[in-house]
Design a protein around this motif. Sequence first.
Motif, short mmCIF file in Angstrom:
data_model
loop_
_atom_site.label_atom_id
_atom_site.label_comp_id
_atom_site.label_asym_id
_atom_site.label_seq_id
_atom_site.Cartn_x
_atom_site.Cartn_y
_atom_site.Cartn_z
N TRP A 163 20.30 22.87 92.47
CA TRP A 163 18.87 23.06 92.44
C TRP A 163 18.38 23.96 91.30
O TRP A 163 17.39 23.64 90.63
CB TRP A 163 18.38 23.65 93.77
CG TRP A 163 16.92 23.97 93.75
CD1 TRP A 163 15.89 23.09 93.61
CD2 TRP A 163 16.33 25.28 93.81
NE1 TRP A 163 14.68 23.75 93.60
CE2 TRP A 163 14.92 25.10 93.72
CE3 TRP A 163 16.84 26.57 93.94
CZ2 TRP A 163 14.04 26.18 93.76
CZ3 TRP A 163 15.95 27.63 93.98
CH2 TRP A 163 14.57 27.43 93.89
N ALA B 20 14.25 16.02 93.99
CA ALA B 20 14.76 15.95 92.62
C ALA B 20 15.79 14.83 92.48
O ALA B 20 15.76 14.06 91.52
CB ALA B 20 15.38 17.29 92.23
N ASP B 21 16.69 14.74 93.45
CA ASP B 21 17.71 13.70 93.39
C ASP B 21 17.07 12.31 93.43
O ASP B 21 17.48 11.40 92.69
CB ASP B 21 18.69 13.86 94.56
CG ASP B 21 19.40 15.20 94.55
OD1 ASP B 21 19.64 15.74 93.46
OD2 ASP B 21 19.71 15.71 95.65
N THR C 2 21.21 17.66 81.96
CA THR C 2 21.32 17.64 83.41
C THR C 2 22.75 17.35 83.85
O THR C 2 23.28 18.00 84.76
CB THR C 2 20.36 16.58 83.99
OG1 THR C 2 19.02 16.84 83.54
CG2 THR C 2 20.38 16.60 85.51
N GLN D 105 13.93 18.75 85.86
CA GLN D 105 14.70 17.79 85.07
C GLN D 105 14.33 16.36 85.46
O GLN D 105 14.21 15.48 84.61
CB GLN D 105 16.19 18.03 85.26
CG GLN D 105 16.70 19.36 84.73
CD GLN D 105 16.44 19.55 83.25
OE1 GLN D 105 15.64 20.41 82.86
NE2 GLN D 105 17.09 18.76 82.41
N LEU E 175 22.32 16.96 92.41
CA LEU E 175 21.99 17.95 91.40
C LEU E 175 21.86 19.33 92.00
O LEU E 175 21.16 19.52 93.01
CB LEU E 175 20.66 17.58 90.70
CG LEU E 175 20.60 16.21 90.03
CD1 LEU E 175 19.22 15.98 89.44
CD2 LEU E 175 21.67 16.09 88.95
N SER F 175 21.47 21.18 96.68
CA SER F 175 20.61 20.15 96.08
C SER F 175 19.26 20.10 96.79
O SER F 175 19.10 20.61 97.90
CB SER F 175 21.29 18.78 96.16
OG SER F 175 21.48 18.40 97.52
N SER G 248 16.18 21.49 89.35
CA SER G 248 16.52 20.07 89.28
C SER G 248 15.29 19.19 89.32
O SER G 248 15.22 18.15 88.66
CB SER G 248 17.47 19.70 90.42
OG SER G 248 16.93 20.04 91.69
N GLU G 249 14.29 19.60 90.09
CA GLU G 249 13.04 18.87 90.17
C GLU G 249 12.40 18.74 88.78
O GLU G 249 11.89 17.68 88.41
CB GLU G 249 12.11 19.59 91.13
CG GLU G 249 10.64 19.49 90.85
CD GLU G 249 9.96 20.79 91.20
OE1 GLU G 249 9.53 21.52 90.28
OE2 GLU G 249 9.87 21.09 92.40
N TRP H 287 19.04 26.73 87.84
CA TRP H 287 19.87 27.20 86.73
C TRP H 287 19.08 28.26 85.98
O TRP H 287 17.87 28.12 85.76
CB TRP H 287 20.19 26.03 85.82
CG TRP H 287 21.13 26.31 84.68
CD1 TRP H 287 22.48 26.10 84.64
CD2 TRP H 287 20.77 26.82 83.38
NE1 TRP H 287 22.99 26.44 83.42
CE2 TRP H 287 21.96 26.90 82.62
CE3 TRP H 287 19.58 27.21 82.80
CZ2 TRP H 287 21.99 27.35 81.31
CZ3 TRP H 287 19.59 27.68 81.49
CH2 TRP H 287 20.78 27.74 80.76
N LEU I 126 23.93 20.52 85.81
CA LEU I 126 23.48 20.45 87.20
C LEU I 126 24.21 19.44 88.07
O LEU I 126 24.19 19.57 89.30
CB LEU I 126 21.97 20.12 87.25
CG LEU I 126 21.01 21.12 86.60
CD1 LEU I 126 19.57 20.65 86.81
CD2 LEU I 126 21.20 22.52 87.15
#
Length: 383
Positions: A121, A138-139, A108, A85, A119, A134, A82-83, A123, A112
Amino acid sequence: MTRRTWIPVTAAAALVVAVGVALVAVRPWNDAAPQARGTSSATSSPAPDVDRSAAQLRTDFLDDYVQGGRVVRTDQGGDTVSEGQAYGLLIAYANDDRETFDRIWSWTQRHLLTDDGLLAWRWTPDDGVADEQSASDADLDAARALVLAGEHWRDERLTTAGTTMAAAILDHETAQTDLGTILLPGPWADTEPYRYNASYASPAAFRILERATGDRRWTALEEGSTAATAAVLEGSDLPSDWSQVHADGTVDAMPATGDQGSVVYGWEAMRLPLRYAEACSADDRALAGSIAPTLRRTTQLAAQLDLGGTAVTGDTSGLAYAARAAAEHAAGSTSAATADLRRMDRTAATTPTYYGDAWAALGATMLTSDVLGGCATDAGGAS
């Protein structure tokens, strides 16, 4: 609990370094990012002059790591986190690249975005979501990017997505301590003593999201995070990758893997001076600048240092130089910051990695423009 695996990068052979530096050195600095989105004053200090422009670093990152809207960790098995993205969203926005931004956000959302508005974390191509927990950095970065993009491109859907994620962060990824409200690394860290990563906190993002939402809890989070970061730095010359915060406000450095491993200033903590150097508060920027004396003890920086500033690995990372550039910039030394941005560029060019390249692009952007809503260019400073 830690859910990240950073793979250190060994320094390239001398011949490769020499060739890479020669190639990079001819690239001029000229950040061509749109200036209309900025808020810096006419009296702000000039941007440092480095080899590749921030705009070129951003373009290179998007070209090298974004595949169909997915930011791929090509050097770490081809997965997506996620970070990554969120980094892609910030970088595409800073490049005024609406098409790439939309592709990244669409991917995303599809893969995610969870029911709680945060999100997942990690994938992988084989398993899809491999870790549904999460990560608040990233969020926070994603919410910031969405709010900035929604405002700039006048797209209420992006703004709403950003403010919805912002509310979920406050509801699920914060805790109350005697230091104030702190940012948890994720909902999974909601028991005391709280796991804490000071490099997740972003004063600039907190202010952007408060402005977008009108929610005063963001001010409380900014104040609590500053207090926690100050407490981390009171205990050592450099911040540790991970700490724990007790309910009474006591802060202890700790290894990333709990009770095992070393306590280091490394891949995580090096983001702290970048986050705080772009802050709009002089007190926040002072926290970034406070580590400059320790980092300038040696010209060449390793990818991991102990908390006193001694190298604990022979590996190198462009992020190490980006972090010192931020600390020097916050401390008022523009010339030292410029030199380290050059070192960052050259190290990233000769030892490319997803993480290092992301922070080369973000670091140069944060320190030399206000396109991401920060205030580094307003900080002034003597050369």
